[in-house]
Design a protein around this motif. Structure first.
Motif, mmCIF file in Angstrom:
data_model
loop_
_atom_site.group_PDB
_atom_site.id
_atom_site.type_symbol
_atom_site.label_atom_id
_atom_site.label_comp_id
_atom_site.label_asym_id
_atom_site.label_seq_id
_atom_site.Cartn_x
_atom_site.Cartn_y
_atom_site.Cartn_z
ATOM 1 N N GLN A 177 0.830 -1.206 0.000
ATOM 2 C CA GLN A 177 0.000 0.000 0.000
ATOM 3 C C GLN A 177 0.859 1.248 0.000
ATOM 4 N N VAL A 178 0.495 2.175 -0.878
ATOM 5 C CA VAL A 178 1.146 3.487 -0.938
ATOM 6 C C VAL A 178 0.127 4.527 -0.487
ATOM 7 N N MET A 179 0.498 5.367 0.462
ATOM 8 C CA MET A 179 -0.390 6.400 0.989
ATOM 9 C C MET A 179 0.184 7.771 0.646
ATOM 10 N N LEU A 180 -0.614 8.566 -0.065
ATOM 11 C CA LEU A 180 -0.182 9.884 -0.512
ATOM 12 C C LEU A 180 -0.997 10.957 0.195
ATOM 13 N N SER A 181 -0.314 11.914 0.786
ATOM 14 C CA SER A 181 -0.997 12.989 1.498
ATOM 15 C C SER A 181 -1.703 13.925 0.523
ATOM 16 N N THR A 182 -2.919 14.353 0.883
ATOM 17 C CA THR A 182 -3.690 15.302 0.063
ATOM 18 C C THR A 182 -3.735 16.684 0.706
ATOM 19 N N GLU A 183 -2.894 16.896 1.687
ATOM 20 C CA GLU A 183 -2.962 18.117 2.498
ATOM 21 C C GLU A 183 -2.790 19.387 1.669
ATOM 22 N N LYS A 184 -1.919 19.362 0.644
ATOM 23 C CA LYS A 184 -1.598 20.580 -0.102
ATOM 24 C C LYS A 184 -2.405 20.737 -1.387
ATOM 25 N N LEU A 185 -3.378 19.863 -1.615
ATOM 26 C CA LEU A 185 -4.167 19.957 -2.831
ATOM 27 C C LEU A 185 -5.232 21.041 -2.716
ATOM 28 N N THR A 186 -5.529 21.678 -3.849
ATOM 29 C CA THR A 186 -6.593 22.682 -3.886
ATOM 30 C C THR A 186 -7.955 21.988 -3.947
ATOM 31 N N GLN A 187 -9.033 22.770 -3.800
ATOM 32 C CA GLN A 187 -10.372 22.188 -3.849
ATOM 33 C C GLN A 187 -10.648 21.568 -5.218
ATOM 34 N N ASP A 188 -10.261 22.257 -6.292
ATOM 35 C CA ASP A 188 -10.489 21.725 -7.631
ATOM 36 C C ASP A 188 -9.743 20.412 -7.839
ATOM 37 N N GLN A 189 -8.564 20.302 -7.280
ATOM 38 C CA GLN A 189 -7.801 19.058 -7.407
ATOM 39 C C GLN A 189 -8.423 17.945 -6.580
ATOM 40 N N LEU A 190 -8.913 18.291 -5.392
ATOM 41 C CA LEU A 190 -9.575 17.282 -4.562
ATOM 42 C C LEU A 190 -10.793 16.696 -5.264
ATOM 43 N N LEU A 191 -11.532 17.538 -5.989
ATOM 44 C CA LEU A 191 -12.751 17.086 -6.646
ATOM 45 C C LEU A 191 -12.472 16.064 -7.742
ATOM 46 N N LEU A 192 -11.229 16.013 -8.244
ATOM 47 C CA LEU A 192 -10.884 15.079 -9.319
ATOM 48 C C LEU A 192 -10.327 13.755 -8.802
ATOM 49 N N LEU A 193 -10.106 13.641 -7.500
ATOM 50 C CA LEU A 193 -9.547 12.406 -6.951
ATOM 51 C C LEU A 193 -10.444 11.190 -7.186
ATOM 52 N N PRO A 194 -11.782 11.299 -7.052
ATOM 53 C CA PRO A 194 -12.617 10.126 -7.348
ATOM 54 C C PRO A 194 -12.449 9.628 -8.779
ATOM 55 N N LEU A 195 -12.213 10.534 -9.722
ATOM 56 C CA LEU A 195 -11.996 10.120 -11.110
ATOM 57 C C LEU A 195 -10.692 9.354 -11.240
ATOM 58 N N TRP A 196 -9.632 9.832 -10.597
ATOM 59 C CA TRP A 196 -8.350 9.109 -10.640
ATOM 60 C C TRP A 196 -8.502 7.732 -10.008
ATOM 61 N N CYS A 197 -9.215 7.649 -8.887
ATOM 62 C CA CYS A 197 -9.423 6.350 -8.242
ATOM 63 C C CYS A 197 -10.157 5.383 -9.169
ATOM 64 N N SER A 198 -11.099 5.901 -9.927
ATOM 65 C CA SER A 198 -11.906 5.055 -10.803
ATOM 66 C C SER A 198 -11.114 4.536 -11.990
ATOM 67 N N VAL A 199 -10.169 5.343 -12.496
ATOM 68 C CA VAL A 199 -9.486 5.004 -13.753
ATOM 69 C C VAL A 199 -8.045 4.558 -13.543
ATOM 70 N N ALA A 200 -7.594 4.481 -12.302
ATOM 71 C CA ALA A 200 -6.176 4.248 -12.009
ATOM 72 C C ALA A 200 -5.609 2.994 -12.656
ATOM 73 N N PHE A 201 -6.412 1.928 -12.749
ATOM 74 C CA PHE A 201 -5.910 0.660 -13.279
ATOM 75 C C PHE A 201 -6.300 0.441 -14.737
ATOM 76 N N GLU A 202 -6.740 1.502 -15.416
ATOM 77 C CA GLU A 202 -7.179 1.382 -16.808
ATOM 78 C C GLU A 202 -6.526 2.429 -17.693
ATOM 79 N N LEU A 203 -5.397 2.988 -17.256
ATOM 80 C CA LEU A 203 -4.715 4.014 -18.033
ATOM 81 C C LEU A 203 -3.529 3.412 -18.792
ATOM 82 N N PRO A 204 -3.212 3.932 -19.962
ATOM 83 C CA PRO A 204 -1.986 3.490 -20.636
ATOM 84 C C PRO A 204 -0.766 3.952 -19.851
ATOM 85 N N LEU A 205 0.345 3.256 -20.031
ATOM 86 C CA LEU A 205 1.589 3.600 -19.348
ATOM 87 C C LEU A 205 2.624 4.034 -20.372
#
Length: 351
Positions: A177-205
């Motif tokens: 498990q990797v844990m990344l702090s969200t303390e310094k993220l802006t509100q707009d960036q926080l709102l996009l975290l659910p999208l990253w969580c949803s697509v994290a394992f389906e992105l090209p590398l």
């Protein structure tokens, strides 16, 4: 009472079902056609297989006649006496099935002594760059520390992030498990975290030090082959650490090093492809109606909306927030520009 403005006003609008229906009554034929084209049968909707079932009166009568013939043949085979005996046997079986378990049978099973229950011993060692290895707990702690020191050497070679190693003797699986702090993220960036969580394992590398470039479908196949389970979510430890973004992968213990390598690649080499972001965002939006039809789930979302502001990490995962954010992206006829901004914002989050 409800506060005015913010998520409370949005909640009131969403719960006002008659008003929602009134808005639908104003839709024109072109509005409904556009809905069908986007989500059901148009070129913009996902590939699909459509199965059409036509009711058949003749086939229904055939099934009924066949079933009647079977019952009649069974009655003739058993005879009047046999049918009566079968009915009595069925009734007796139902009565026996409903009998409560006698107290003497229940009391025959003794209550186990809690002192005889063997707890799972977890040995834990933590490490930080230049700080050495430290045993926190567990009978195998010294052995685990020695193994880490012999394989790593000086902790000066470790990454800057603190590390924690939990060991259970005989375990066949390892969870990384990797844990990344969200303390310094802006509100707009926080709102996009659910999208990253949803697509994290389906992105090209992209190609990097850890491996070659991969299409998204190749990544999906690779992770399917190696991972027992995987997830990316906001918060860890049953809500105990909500301010972290957590990437987790569980594998067979023999594949531990590969799991670490894949976690690194998922975080460093992932390409926030516009097409994959679009698919994931639409998937999240398509789940909103199902959530709204679940009274229990809807109540939980409502409580979250009233308890947390939308600019807090606890509030960004709410379905109402996600609906508003992603509908705004797809409001324009051409969503590419909006999705490119989302991709750029996610790049900054990762950085």
């Amino acid at each position: 009472g409800f506060r005015t403005g913010g998520s409370s006003t949005l909640l009131l609008e969403k719960l006002n079902v008659p008003a929602c229906i009134d808005r639908l009554l104003t839709w024109t034929a072109s509005d409904w056609a556009r809905l069908c084209s986007t989500w059901l049968v148009g070129p913009e909707s996902c590939p699909r297989i459509a199965v059409t079932g036509l009711p058949s009166k003749a086939f229904g009568e055939q099934i009924q006649q066949s079933d009647n013939a079977r019952l009649q043949a069974q009655k003739e085979s058993l005879g009047a006496t046999g049918c009566k005996e079968a009915a009595e046997a069925l009734e007796a079986a139902e009565e026996n099935n409903d009998v409560e378990t006698p107290d003497e049978v229940v009391e025959a099973f003794g209550i186990p002594d809690v002192e005889g229950i063997s707890l799972i011993d977890v040995s834990t060692v933590i490490a930080s760059k230049g700080q050495g290895f430290k045993i926190l707990c567990g009978k195998d702690g010294p052995k685990l520390k020695d193994q880490l020191e012999s394989s790593v050497g000086s902790t000066d070679q470790l990454p800057a992030a603190p590390l924690r190693f939990d060991h259970v003797a005989g375990s066949q699986f390892t969870e990384c498990q990797v844990m990344l702090s969200t303390e310094k993220l802006t509100q707009d960036q926080l709102l996009l975290l659910p999208l990253w969580c949803s697509v994290a394992f389906e992105l090209p590398l992209s190609a990097g030090d850890a491996g070659p470039a991969l299409r998204y479908d190749e990544l999906v196949q690779e992770l399917t082959d190696i991972a027992v389970s995987k997830q990316m979510n906001i918060g860890a430890g049953s809500g105990a650490a909500t301010e972290y973004l957590c990437l987790t992968m569980k594998v067979e213990s023999s594949r531990y090093s590969k799991a670490v390598s894949w976690l690194v690649r998922l975080l460093t080499d992932a390409v926030f492809d516009v097409d994959r972001l679009r698919v994931s965002a639409k998937r999240i939006l398509s789940s909103v109606p199902d959530m709204k039809r679940s009274s229990e789930g809807l109540l939980g979302q409502a409580i979250k909306a009233m308890r947390y502001r939308d600019d807090l990490i606890e509030g960004v995962g709410g379905i109402f927030v996600a609906e508003r954010v992603f509908e705004e992206i797809f409001k324009a006829d051409d969503d590419v520009a909006g999705l490119k901004k989302v991709a750029a914002s996610l790049e900054r989050v990762r950085a």
